[in-house]
Write a protein that holds these residues in place. Structure first.
Motif: not given
Length: 268
Positions: A30-37, A63-74
């Motif tokens: 499996l892979g992961t998509i992550r980034g920042r808004v 999902q919703t971004t965290d307090t720094t705009g980050n998100f991760t789909f593992a």
């Protein structure tokens, strides 16, 4: 006796529930998509909704971004994904063709602009050339390429495309000086290496293989059972698109006849 039987049943039930979880958590498949808004100033945007949709299979996660705009789909299955971000007061952004590959992290950063009216931006993604979170030397050979190559139709032949592979006789190569019995062969993350010889222990229909991933250096600590290459064969999975393939083998007895006359070397 009855309580012992009840305990056995409960233990087997817990084991049955744990096995699928373990298989899904196997990072080799499996892979992961992550980034920042981000906003236009480069600051992270918290609370933005991020949704991904598999172009092949149609399933979606959000999902919703965290307090720094980050998100991760593992733990994502391989293939192309569409990523959409939205937040009240900002333009919606859509990024297509974000490719997830086995055991890799695909970085997707999104910049959202303020919008007085409803607007949307669509961006086409690309296959990531470098995974900054992984230092291993990994070669991926997909079925799209193998269908165009004049090679033997077995996955062992494809191992030769990886750097550091030498003397690939019989599908058991030497890799960076290791013996031909020092490699590890996986099918969808399951170890199929011959326990006696250390060579490949399983063949498979070539048409059912999606890609192979050959790791030859800087290998993760989770693979501690081989000094040579880690060969991971990924089999094809169903999608929402109907497809198939065929093969024609042509032969003729005249093609197998002995040469007539004298050869250039003078031997008749």
């Amino acid at each position: 006796m009855r309580s012992r039987f009840r305990f056995t049943v409960i233990a087997l039930g817990i084991l049955a529930l744990a096995v699928p979880t373990f298989l899904l958590a196997d990072g080799t498949l499996l892979g992961t998509i992550r980034g920042r808004v981000l906003d236009e100033s480069g600051a992270g945007i918290p609370g933005a909704t991020v949704e991904i949709v598999s172009a092949d299979k149609g399933f979606r996660r959000s999902q919703t971004t965290d307090t720094t705009g980050n998100f991760t789909f593992a733990a994502l299955q391989t293939g192309p994904y569409t990523l959409r971000t939205s937040l009240s007061g900002f333009q919606s952004v859509e990024k297509t063709n974000n490719i997830v590959e086995p055991n890799k992290t695909t970085e997707v950063d999104v910049t959202m602009r303020l919008a007085a009216a409803a607007e949307a931006v669509t961006v086409t993604g690309e296959v990531p050339l470098v995974d900054k979170t992984d230092t291993s030397a990994r070669t991926t050979v997909s079925s799209t390429l193998t269908q165009k190559l004049a090679i033997s139709r077995n996955y062992q032949t494809l191992i030769s495309n990886a750097p550091g592979v030498t003397n690939n006789a019989g599908g058991n190569p030497n890799v960076h000086g290791a013996l031909s019995g020092n490699n590890q062969y996986l099918f969808d993350g399951v170890d199929t290496t011959d326990v006696t010889t250390g060579t490949f222990g399983q063949n498979f229909t070539f048409e059912a293989i999606q890609e192979i991933v050959v790791s030859t250096a800087g290998i993760s600590a989770e693979f501690g059972r081989a000094q040579g290459a880690i060969v991971n064969v990924i089999t094809k999975a169903g999608t929402n698109t109907f497809s198939g393939s065929g093969k024609i083998i042509l032969t003729n007895d005249e093609w197998n006849e002995d040469n007539k006359g004298k050869s250039p070397g003078g031997v008749s």
